[in-house]
Design a protein around this motif. Structure first.
Motif, PDB file in Angstrom:
ATOM      1  N   GLY A 141      -4.215  -0.128  -1.196  1.00  7.34           N
ATOM      2  CA  GLY A 141      -4.978   1.116  -1.400  1.00  7.34           C
ATOM      3  C   GLY A 141      -5.097   1.977  -0.164  1.00  7.34           C
ATOM      4  N   ALA A 142      -4.091   1.939   0.696  1.00  6.31           N
ATOM      5  CA  ALA A 142      -4.193   2.683   1.953  1.00  6.31           C
ATOM      6  C   ALA A 142      -4.234   4.187   1.718  1.00  6.31           C
ATOM      7  CB  ALA A 142      -3.028   2.337   2.870  1.00  6.31           C
ATOM      8  N   THR A 143      -5.270   4.813   2.278  1.00 14.04           N
ATOM      9  CA  THR A 143      -5.458   6.245   2.126  1.00 14.04           C
ATOM     10  C   THR A 143      -5.767   6.833   3.488  1.00 14.04           C
ATOM     11  OG1 THR A 143      -6.352   5.955  -0.093  1.00 14.04           O
ATOM     12  CG2 THR A 143      -6.901   8.026   1.027  1.00 14.04           C
ATOM     13  N   ARG A 144      -5.148   7.956   3.772  1.00  9.38           N
ATOM     14  CA  ARG A 144      -5.461   8.621   5.024  1.00  9.38           C
ATOM     15  C   ARG A 144      -5.546  10.114   4.754  1.00  9.38           C
ATOM     16  NH1 ARG A 144      -7.307   8.569  10.512  1.00  9.38           N
ATOM     17  NH2 ARG A 144      -7.183  10.810  10.837  1.00  9.38           N
ATOM     18  N   ARG A 145      -6.689  10.658   5.116  1.00 12.54           N
ATOM     19  CA  ARG A 145      -6.946  12.069   4.862  1.00 12.54           C
ATOM     20  C   ARG A 145      -7.066  12.786   6.194  1.00 12.54           C
ATOM     21  NH1 ARG A 145     -11.892  11.687   1.734  1.00 12.54           N
ATOM     22  NH2 ARG A 145     -12.864  12.228   3.704  1.00 12.54           N
ATOM     23  N   PHE A 146      -6.435  13.921   6.318  1.00  9.18           N
ATOM     24  CA  PHE A 146      -6.640  14.781   7.488  1.00  9.18           C
ATOM     25  C   PHE A 146      -7.363  16.016   6.985  1.00  9.18           C
ATOM     26  CE2 PHE A 146      -2.831  12.340   8.596  1.00  9.18           C
ATOM     27  CZ  PHE A 146      -3.187  11.872   9.851  1.00  9.18           C
ATOM     28  N   GLY A 147      -8.657  16.106   7.263  1.00  6.72           N
ATOM     29  CA  GLY A 147      -9.426  17.204   6.678  1.00  6.72           C
ATOM     30  C   GLY A 147      -9.385  17.054   5.171  1.00  6.72           C
ATOM     31  N   GLY A 148      -8.981  18.096   4.474  1.00 12.22           N
ATOM     32  CA  GLY A 148      -8.933  18.011   3.022  1.00 12.22           C
ATOM     33  C   GLY A 148      -7.576  17.564   2.493  1.00 12.22           C
ATOM     34  N   VAL A 149      -6.646  17.288   3.397  1.00 13.12           N
ATOM     35  CA  VAL A 149      -5.278  16.987   2.963  1.00 13.12           C
ATOM     36  C   VAL A 149      -5.037  15.484   2.991  1.00 13.12           C
ATOM     37  CG1 VAL A 149      -2.833  17.402   3.434  1.00 13.12           C
ATOM     38  CG2 VAL A 149      -4.525  19.175   3.953  1.00 13.12           C
ATOM     39  N   TYR A 150      -4.510  14.958   1.903  1.00 14.60           N
ATOM     40  CA  TYR A 150      -4.165  13.538   1.867  1.00 14.60           C
ATOM     41  C   TYR A 150      -2.742  13.348   2.378  1.00 14.60           C
ATOM     42  CZ  TYR A 150      -8.325  12.370  -0.785  1.00 14.60           C
ATOM     43  OH  TYR A 150      -9.617  12.173  -1.159  1.00 14.60           O
ATOM     44  N   ALA A 151      -2.605  12.646   3.514  1.00 17.96           N
ATOM     45  CA  ALA A 151      -1.271  12.328   3.997  1.00 17.96           C
ATOM     46  C   ALA A 151      -0.762  11.091   3.268  1.00 17.96           C
ATOM     47  CB  ALA A 151      -1.302  12.060   5.496  1.00 17.96           C
ATOM     48  N   LEU A 152      -1.719  10.279   2.839  1.00 20.28           N
ATOM     49  CA  LEU A 152      -1.374   9.031   2.177  1.00 20.28           C
ATOM     50  C   LEU A 152      -2.481   8.738   1.178  1.00 20.28           C
ATOM     51  CD1 LEU A 152       1.112   7.392   3.014  1.00 20.28           C
ATOM     52  CD2 LEU A 152      -0.403   5.865   4.250  1.00 20.28           C
ATOM     53  N   ARG A 153      -2.099   8.343  -0.044  1.00 15.90           N
ATOM     54  CA  ARG A 153      -3.122   8.177  -1.059  1.00 15.90           C
ATOM     55  C   ARG A 153      -2.871   6.896  -1.840  1.00 15.90           C
ATOM     56  NH1 ARG A 153      -5.368  13.542  -3.813  1.00 15.90           N
ATOM     57  NH2 ARG A 153      -7.391  12.710  -4.404  1.00 15.90           N
ATOM     58  N   ASP A 154      -3.771   5.928  -1.641  1.00 16.34           N
ATOM     59  CA  ASP A 154      -3.773   4.735  -2.480  1.00 16.34           C
ATOM     60  C   ASP A 154      -2.419   4.014  -2.478  1.00 16.34           C
ATOM     61  OD1 ASP A 154      -5.288   3.061  -3.932  1.00 16.34           O
ATOM     62  OD2 ASP A 154      -4.908   4.022  -5.869  1.00 16.34           O
ATOM     63  N   VAL A 155      -1.915   3.746  -1.288  1.00 15.36           N
ATOM     64  CA  VAL A 155      -0.596   3.137  -1.180  1.00 15.36           C
ATOM     65  C   VAL A 155      -0.704   1.609  -1.085  1.00 15.36           C
ATOM     66  CG1 VAL A 155       1.376   2.846   0.386  1.00 15.36           C
ATOM     67  CG2 VAL A 155       0.548   5.142  -0.183  1.00 15.36           C
ATOM     68  N   ASP A 156       0.046   0.931  -1.929  1.00 11.55           N
ATOM     69  CA  ASP A 156       0.172  -0.522  -1.851  1.00 11.55           C
ATOM     70  C   ASP A 156       1.568  -0.868  -1.357  1.00 11.55           C
ATOM     71  OD1 ASP A 156      -2.317  -0.702  -2.954  1.00 11.55           O
ATOM     72  OD2 ASP A 156      -1.617  -1.091  -5.002  1.00 11.55           O
ATOM     73  N   LEU A 157       1.629  -1.900  -0.517  1.00 12.98           N
ATOM     74  CA  LEU A 157       2.925  -2.304   0.024  1.00 12.98           C
ATOM     75  C   LEU A 157       2.785  -3.731   0.511  1.00 12.98           C
ATOM     76  CD1 LEU A 157       5.715  -0.986   1.458  1.00 12.98           C
ATOM     77  CD2 LEU A 157       4.353  -1.403   3.470  1.00 12.98           C
ATOM     78  N   ASP A 158       3.806  -4.539   0.273  1.00 12.67           N
ATOM     79  CA  ASP A 158       3.757  -5.868   0.888  1.00 12.67           C
ATOM     80  C   ASP A 158       5.113  -6.217   1.475  1.00 12.67           C
ATOM     81  OD1 ASP A 158       5.130  -7.871  -1.296  1.00 12.67           O
ATOM     82  OD2 ASP A 158       4.117  -6.154  -2.234  1.00 12.67           O
ATOM     83  N   VAL A 159       5.063  -6.910   2.591  1.00 10.72           N
ATOM     84  CA  VAL A 159       6.285  -7.378   3.232  1.00 10.72           C
ATOM     85  C   VAL A 159       6.255  -8.896   3.203  1.00 10.72           C
ATOM     86  CG1 VAL A 159       7.654  -7.412   5.346  1.00 10.72           C
ATOM     87  CG2 VAL A 159       6.361  -5.366   4.739  1.00 10.72           C
ATOM     88  N   ARG A 160       7.257  -9.497   2.562  1.00 11.08           N
ATOM     89  CA  ARG A 160       7.313 -10.954   2.489  1.00 11.08           C
ATOM     90  C   ARG A 160       7.897 -11.521   3.771  1.00 11.08           C
ATOM     91  NH1 ARG A 160      10.193 -10.486  -3.346  1.00 11.08           N
ATOM     92  NH2 ARG A 160       8.396  -9.664  -4.472  1.00 11.08           N
ATOM     93  N   ALA A 161       7.528 -12.759   4.058  1.00 14.59           N
ATOM     94  CA  ALA A 161       8.048 -13.406   5.264  1.00 14.59           C
ATOM     95  C   ALA A 161       9.568 -13.465   5.178  1.00 14.59           C
ATOM     96  CB  ALA A 161       7.462 -14.802   5.413  1.00 14.59           C
ATOM     97  N   GLY A 162      10.241 -12.975   6.194  1.00 13.23           N
ATOM     98  CA  GLY A 162      11.685 -13.080   6.274  1.00 13.23           C
ATOM     99  C   GLY A 162      12.463 -11.966   5.614  1.00 13.23           C
ATOM    100  N   GLU A 163      11.792 -11.038   4.955  1.00 17.25           N
ATOM    101  CA  GLU A 163      12.557  -9.979   4.292  1.00 17.25           C
ATOM    102  C   GLU A 163      12.651  -8.717   5.161  1.00 17.25           C
ATOM    103  OE1 GLU A 163      11.196  -8.024   0.748  1.00 17.25           O
ATOM    104  OE2 GLU A 163       9.208  -7.610   1.546  1.00 17.25           O
TER     105      GLU A 163
END
Lengths: 254, 310
Positions: free
Chosen positions: A9-31
């Motif tokens: 759920g990563a979200t990053r807002r700069f003022g009123g602008v969303y640079a990133l909204r509700d991002v899910d991501l996973d990195v598995r070991a070794g990939e």
């Protein structure tokens, strides 16, 4: 395989602008996991949230089973996350070897007192750091450049040097920010070969990249961002067929 | 660095050749050099300008002076000087080092103005009159009571701070410092605790200034707020820039060059027939001209320009 890095759920807002909204991501070991997307998709922001250069407005980042989203960047480095930046070049006032030796900061501890008094701890750490640096230089094919000023390296070798510095800290997760940008054909191939070698050595790699061919060759899985959101994820073959991805890249009605 | 050791016996012979007046200049030069070695570290590696470095000299001097007047053994009083100055730097450094570029320069300048005004009003520090009748430094019952003794105390001091600076720069911590001077984000991502290192360099530079201040208090035997004007801080910055930032040799050369030039001009300005404002005009003008000339012609400073790039 277990997840090494989990972004939820990563979200990053700069003022009123969303640079990133509700991002899910996973990195598995070794990939090797690639994040792609058009300009302004939020790739760099995501990268900086993981590295600690930016703090998320909302969401969590887990690494190796613990939350790291409030840790300072140097503490994340000590946990085993290493970064090669695109926009910050090598330390041009240091030699190639010294550049790499800086990376060993994450795995050594000798402080100012040990340095000033030249305590045994300082000497031991220096020996360790030199050995780690020599190893990282060998892995990245930079041994013959070791004593040159870093500023004198061609761009391709500068990228390799950034990777070498990251490797010197013995990371488990390597973040690569557009490593291929600005490189010419042969340099690009050499870099891809290096990344494949690192993957074979068991390193987990998160690659933010613009060059789709580069990603196709290297990535086990791909996450596609557009306008700050995840629009697709899967293997390269899967996302290539995804209509949302095709629209984002080729333009069209949104 | 190895060749630098050859310079030690040469410089050690210098005081023997000087007239009494020149010996005083030599001591003051050495004290400036100690401070400038630290300032050069701060400006070269932490990328910060301090326009108030003389406030740490003052803190060191007053610490030694007050302790000595209250019957602390002089050597102990001297040892307390760098510690007090270093601690003061840590206390003010935590908020101040969050500031960037010019803000830090002005904050340190403000710090010095505040300190001078506090010292000028403080009864325990003697107010504007300052501290008088300080004892001489004595080492093992041997009282250091002439300028020649202090010339060698200062030489030992310069050697000590140079060695500390050199060891610090050529170490794991030093590599981290040099890295953060060019790429802060990349250094931090490599595991360099940027904030802590900045604070460390600030504290070390303050401790060097404090030690110089401590020796100064025993050398002159009296202290007043007027001994540490803002111009002194500016002088240190000019010395550091002229010699070359981040270089121990540059700091020493810069201090020597500026001191000698200013001394020559002061002599000139106090010749009969010169107007009464000549000394101050000439010294300000010289700092400005030196700074401009160096920035224009040898922007990296003298010593780094003599070396090949790394």
């Amino acid at each position: 395989m277990p997840d090494l890095l989990t972004v939820t759920g990563a979200t990053r807002r700069f003022g009123g602008v969303y640079a990133l909204r509700d991002v899910d991501l996973d990195v598995r070991a070794g990939e090797t996991h690639a994040v792609i997307g058009p300009n302004g998709a939020g790739k760099s922001t995501l990268f900086k949230l993981i590295g600690g250069q930016l703090i998320a407005t909302a969401g969590t980042i887990g690494y190796d089973g613990r939350r790291i989203d409030r840790l300072a960047p140097h503490r994340r480095a000590r946990r085993g996350i290493a970064i090669a930046f695109q926009d910050s070049p090598v330390f041009h006032n240091l030699s190639v070897t010294e550049n790499v030796m800086v990376g060993a900061h994450a795995v050594t501890r000798a402080g100012p007192v040990a340095a000033i008094l030249r305590l045994p701890r300082h000497r031991r750490d220096e020996v360790t750091i030199r050995a780690l640096a020599a190893d990282a230089l060998a892995r990245t094919g930079l041994t013959e450049w070791a004593d040159r000023p870093a500023a004198a390296l061609p761009l391709g070798q500068q990228r390799a040097l950034q990777v070498a510095r990251a490797l010197c800290g013995g990371p488990r997760l390597l973040l690569l920010d557009e490593p291929a940008s600005g490189l010419r054909g042969p340099e690009r191939t050499a870099l891809a070969t290096l990344i494949e070698q690192l993957r074979a050595d068991g390193l987990s790699i998160l690659l933010v990249e613009h060059d789709v061919a580069f990603v196709a060759r290297l990535a086990d899985r791909v996450t596609v961002l557009d306008l700050g959101r995840v629009i697709a994820h899967g293997t390269f073959a899967e996302i290539r067929e995804d209509p949302a991805v095709i629209t984002a890249y080729l333009g069209g009605p949104r | 660095m190895k060749w630098a050791y050859l310079g030690v016996p040469v410089v050690a012979a210098v005081p023997l050749l000087l007239t009494p007046g020149q010996l005083t200049t030599f001591v003051l030069l050495g004290l400036s050099a100690m401070t400038v070695v630290g300032l050069s570290l701060l400006m070269g590696y932490a990328g910060q300008v301090s326009l108030g470095q003389a406030s740490f000299t003052a803190i060191g001097a007053y610490t030694s002076g007050l302790l000595a007047l209250h019957h602390t053994p002089p050597l102990l009083a001297l040892a307390a000087a760098p510690i007090a100055a270093g601690l003061a730097a840590v206390v003010v450094g935590v908020p101040i080092l969050r500031l960037r570029g010019h803000q830090l320069a002005f904050a340190t300048l403000a710090l010095q103005l505040i300190l001078l005004s506090v010292l000028g009003d403080a009864d325990w520090a003697g107010g504007a009159v300052g501290l008088q009748g300080l004892p001489y430094l004595s080492i093992g019952g041997f009282e250091l009571d002439d300028d020649m003794d202090y010339a060698y105390v200062v030489l030992v001091g310069v050697l000590l701070v140079s060695l500390i600076a050199y060891h610090l720069v050529h170490s794991r911590v030093g590599r981290g410092l040099r890295a953060l001077a060019t790429g802060e984000a990349a250094a931090e991502a490599s595991g360099v605790p940027v904030g802590a290192y900045r604070l460390l360099v600030f504290a070390v530079s303050a401790a060097f200034a404090g030690l110089a201040g401590g020796i100064y208090s025993f050398f002159l035997g009296y202290l007043a707020p007027g001994s540490f004007p803002v111009l002194l801080s500016i002088e240190y910055v000019v010395m550091a820039v002229v010699g070359g930032l981040g270089s121990v040799g540059g700091a020493l050369l810069g201090a020597a060059l500026v001191t000698v030039v200013v001394q020559l001009l002061t002599t000139l300005a106090t010749q009969p027939g010169m107007p009464s404002y000549a000394p101050s005009v000439l010294s300000y003008a010289v700092y400005a001209l030196l700074l401009i000339a160096v920035v224009l012609f040898v922007p990296r400073g003298i010593v780094p320009s003599l070396r090949k790039s790394p």
